[in-house]
Design a protein around this motif. Structure first.
Motif, PDB file in Angstrom:
ATOM      1  N   PHE A  36       0.829  -1.205   0.000  1.00  0.00           N
ATOM      2  CA  PHE A  36       0.000   0.000   0.000  1.00  0.00           C
ATOM      3  C   PHE A  36       0.863   1.255   0.000  1.00  0.00           C
ATOM      4  O   PHE A  36       0.487   2.275  -0.585  1.00  0.00           O
ATOM      5  CB  PHE A  36      -0.972   0.006   1.180  1.00  0.00           C
ATOM      6  N   GLN A  37       2.031   1.197   0.620  1.00  0.00           N
ATOM      7  CA  GLN A  37       2.932   2.346   0.614  1.00  0.00           C
ATOM      8  C   GLN A  37       3.375   2.692  -0.805  1.00  0.00           C
ATOM      9  O   GLN A  37       3.629   3.858  -1.122  1.00  0.00           O
ATOM     10  CB  GLN A  37       4.149   2.084   1.496  1.00  0.00           C
ATOM     11  N   ALA A  38       3.416   1.685  -1.669  1.00  0.00           N
ATOM     12  CA  ALA A  38       3.813   1.914  -3.060  1.00  0.00           C
ATOM     13  C   ALA A  38       2.822   2.810  -3.791  1.00  0.00           C
ATOM     14  O   ALA A  38       3.162   3.420  -4.809  1.00  0.00           O
ATOM     15  CB  ALA A  38       3.939   0.569  -3.789  1.00  0.00           C
ATOM     16  N   GLN A  39       1.623   2.910  -3.278  1.00  0.00           N
ATOM     17  CA  GLN A  39       0.604   3.725  -3.934  1.00  0.00           C
ATOM     18  C   GLN A  39       0.563   5.154  -3.403  1.00  0.00           C
ATOM     19  O   GLN A  39      -0.099   5.997  -3.989  1.00  0.00           O
ATOM     20  CB  GLN A  39      -0.775   3.107  -3.724  1.00  0.00           C
ATOM     21  N   VAL A  40       1.204   5.421  -2.306  1.00  0.00           N
ATOM     22  CA  VAL A  40       1.148   6.760  -1.719  1.00  0.00           C
ATOM     23  C   VAL A  40       2.008   7.696  -2.570  1.00  0.00           C
ATOM     24  O   VAL A  40       3.202   7.452  -2.753  1.00  0.00           O
ATOM     25  CB  VAL A  40       1.640   6.758  -0.255  1.00  0.00           C
ATOM     26  N   GLY A  47       4.428  10.896   6.105  1.00  0.00           N
ATOM     27  CA  GLY A  47       5.155   9.668   5.815  1.00  0.00           C
ATOM     28  C   GLY A  47       4.230   8.631   5.199  1.00  0.00           C
ATOM     29  O   GLY A  47       3.046   8.550   5.538  1.00  0.00           O
ATOM     30  N   LYS A  48       4.749   7.848   4.292  1.00  0.00           N
ATOM     31  CA  LYS A  48       3.935   6.860   3.580  1.00  0.00           C
ATOM     32  C   LYS A  48       3.313   5.839   4.523  1.00  0.00           C
ATOM     33  O   LYS A  48       2.157   5.466   4.363  1.00  0.00           O
ATOM     34  CB  LYS A  48       4.757   6.173   2.492  1.00  0.00           C
ATOM     35  N   LEU A  54      -3.393   5.439   8.534  1.00  0.00           N
ATOM     36  CA  LEU A  54      -4.583   6.281   8.656  1.00  0.00           C
ATOM     37  C   LEU A  54      -5.665   5.873   7.660  1.00  0.00           C
ATOM     38  O   LEU A  54      -6.852   5.814   8.010  1.00  0.00           O
ATOM     39  CB  LEU A  54      -4.212   7.756   8.476  1.00  0.00           C
ATOM     40  N   SER A  55      -5.264   5.575   6.433  1.00  0.00           N
ATOM     41  CA  SER A  55      -6.270   5.159   5.441  1.00  0.00           C
ATOM     42  C   SER A  55      -6.862   3.798   5.809  1.00  0.00           C
ATOM     43  O   SER A  55      -8.039   3.536   5.570  1.00  0.00           O
ATOM     44  CB  SER A  55      -5.698   5.156   4.028  1.00  0.00           C
TER      45      SER A  55
END
Length: 138
Positions: A36-40, A47-48, A54-55
């Motif tokens: 999911f961090q790859a989409q931020v 921070g990612k 949070l999401s």
């Protein structure tokens, strides 16, 4: 805000969408955090990992409401549709940056995914009766 009667198929699809959101939230908070961090998008000032956490919390809350709080289904449908709009830049960033995640490892697969976001928005609004409330002439 009105809470219009919805059909059985709308109810089933609302619950399925809510369950999907709960499942996605679990991924955000546990085993899929890195993906999911790859989409931020890089331009976000947070921070990612924080954005993913949070999401995930928001997704869990919205999913829970979709499944269990039917008296407030219209509010949750609208909130979920807005959430889908807000996370769309992450999907665009994944496409533009060519980031592999969730089995999307080609530009074509990442591009096709972009066209599913409007369908999720419509699903959230239709399955909860929010579409009827928002676009009624009364």
């Amino acid at each position: 805000m009105q809470n219009p009667r919805t059909s059985n198929i709308q109810t089933v699809l609302r619950i399925i969408l809510g369950a999907f959101m709960i499942f996605a939230a679990v991924g955000h908070l546990t085993y899929q955090r890195q993906e999911f961090q790859a989409q931020v998008p890089d331009w976000l000032p947070l921070g990612k990992d924080l954005v993913v956490i949070l999401s995930g919390i928001v997704e869990f809350t919205l999913g829970f409401g979709m499944v269990f709080l039917s008296k407030h289904k219209v509010k949750f449908g609208i909130a979920l549709a807005i959430f889908f709009v807000l996370i769309f830049p992450g999907n665009v960033a994944q496409y533009v940056n060519g980031t592999n995640a969730f089995g999307l490892d080609t530009d074509q697969s990442r591009l096709i995914r972009l066209f599913f976001q409007p369908l999720l928005i419509v699903w959230a609004l239709w399955s909860t009766g929010a579409y009827k409330v928002l676009f009624s002439k009364n």
